[in-house]
Scaffold this motif. Structure first.
Motif, PDB file in Angstrom:
ATOM      1  N   UNK A   1     114.906  57.716 104.136  1.00  0.00           N
ATOM      2  CA  UNK A   1     114.769  58.458 102.888  1.00  0.00           C
ATOM      3  C   UNK A   1     113.299  58.830 102.743  1.00  0.00           C
ATOM      4  N   UNK A   2     113.011  60.112 102.630  1.00  0.00           N
ATOM      5  CA  UNK A   2     111.648  60.602 102.466  1.00  0.00           C
ATOM      6  C   UNK A   2     111.438  60.827 100.974  1.00  0.00           C
ATOM      7  N   UNK A   3     110.599  59.976 100.386  1.00  0.00           N
ATOM      8  CA  UNK A   3     110.471  59.929  98.931  1.00  0.00           C
ATOM      9  C   UNK A   3     109.148  60.524  98.476  1.00  0.00           C
ATOM     10  N   UNK A   4     109.204  61.304  97.423  1.00  0.00           N
ATOM     11  CA  UNK A   4     108.046  62.014  96.888  1.00  0.00           C
ATOM     12  C   UNK A   4     107.449  61.251  95.715  1.00  0.00           C
ATOM     13  N   UNK A   5     106.184  61.499  95.455  1.00  0.00           N
ATOM     14  CA  UNK A   5     105.547  60.924  94.274  1.00  0.00           C
ATOM     15  C   UNK A   5     104.940  59.553  94.536  1.00  0.00           C
ATOM     16  N   UNK A   6     104.809  58.801  93.449  1.00  0.00           N
ATOM     17  CA  UNK A   6     104.170  57.486  93.485  1.00  0.00           C
ATOM     18  C   UNK A   6     104.960  56.519  94.371  1.00  0.00           C
ATOM     19  N   UNK A   7     104.275  55.941  95.345  1.00  0.00           N
ATOM     20  CA  UNK A   7     104.946  55.070  96.305  1.00  0.00           C
ATOM     21  C   UNK A   7     105.496  53.795  95.659  1.00  0.00           C
ATOM     22  N   UNK A   8     104.747  53.184  94.777  1.00  0.00           N
ATOM     23  CA  UNK A   8     105.222  51.951  94.139  1.00  0.00           C
ATOM     24  C   UNK A   8     106.443  52.212  93.253  1.00  0.00           C
ATOM     25  N   UNK A   9     106.428  53.322  92.532  1.00  0.00           N
ATOM     26  CA  UNK A   9     107.582  53.673  91.701  1.00  0.00           C
ATOM     27  C   UNK A   9     108.805  53.943  92.576  1.00  0.00           C
ATOM     28  N   UNK A  10     108.605  54.570  93.728  1.00  0.00           N
ATOM     29  CA  UNK A  10     109.710  54.845  94.648  1.00  0.00           C
ATOM     30  C   UNK A  10     110.277  53.547  95.222  1.00  0.00           C
TER      31      UNK A  10
END
Length: 127
Positions: free
Chosen positions: A7-16
């Motif tokens: 899964x390639x997740x956008x935005x803040x890494x900790x929130x993801x």
């Protein structure tokens, strides 16, 4: 049968990472952190699975690892991994099928949580 799903997740890494953790917990997994900063997700009963194998029903134990890394574009990659052998060892062909079903449902749950949150950039199943 896929052995991993990225899964390639956008935005803040900790929130993801927290969103992935929450999605796993919503699927009934107990989630702990691995020494490398990933996640270990387990559900079901080890004892019932040992004694009953695939006949353990919804208590059939499955566990998955989620490893995190950052790709060249700075996106957080959450790789959902499964052990291809453990399901078959626990319950033969039926255990392998139960593990495969649980893996697919878990991958779908992560995507279903990430998509409406607007952080799912892409998703790739690997063999």
């Amino acid at each position: 049968m896929a052995s991993a799903h990225d899964f390639f997740l956008l935005g803040d890494h900790e929130a993801a990472k927290q969103l992935v953790t929450s999605a796993l917990q919503a699927e009934g997994f107990t989630v702990t952190t691995t020494p490398s900063g990933g996640l270990l997700a387990k559900r079901g009963s080890a004892a019932r699975t040992f004694w009953l194998g695939a006949m353990a029903g919804k208590n059939f134990q499955v566990s998955f690892l989620v490893d995190f890394m950052v790709d060249q574009q700075g996106r957080l990659v959450a790789r959902l991994n499964r052990n291809m052998v453990s399901g078959a060892l626990k319950g033969g062909a039926i255990g392998a099928a139960k593990t495969d079903t649980a893996f697919q449902e878990t991958a779908n749950a992560i995507a279903a949580a990430a998509h409406p949150a607007g952080i799912l950039g892409d998703s790739i199943s690997q063999n």
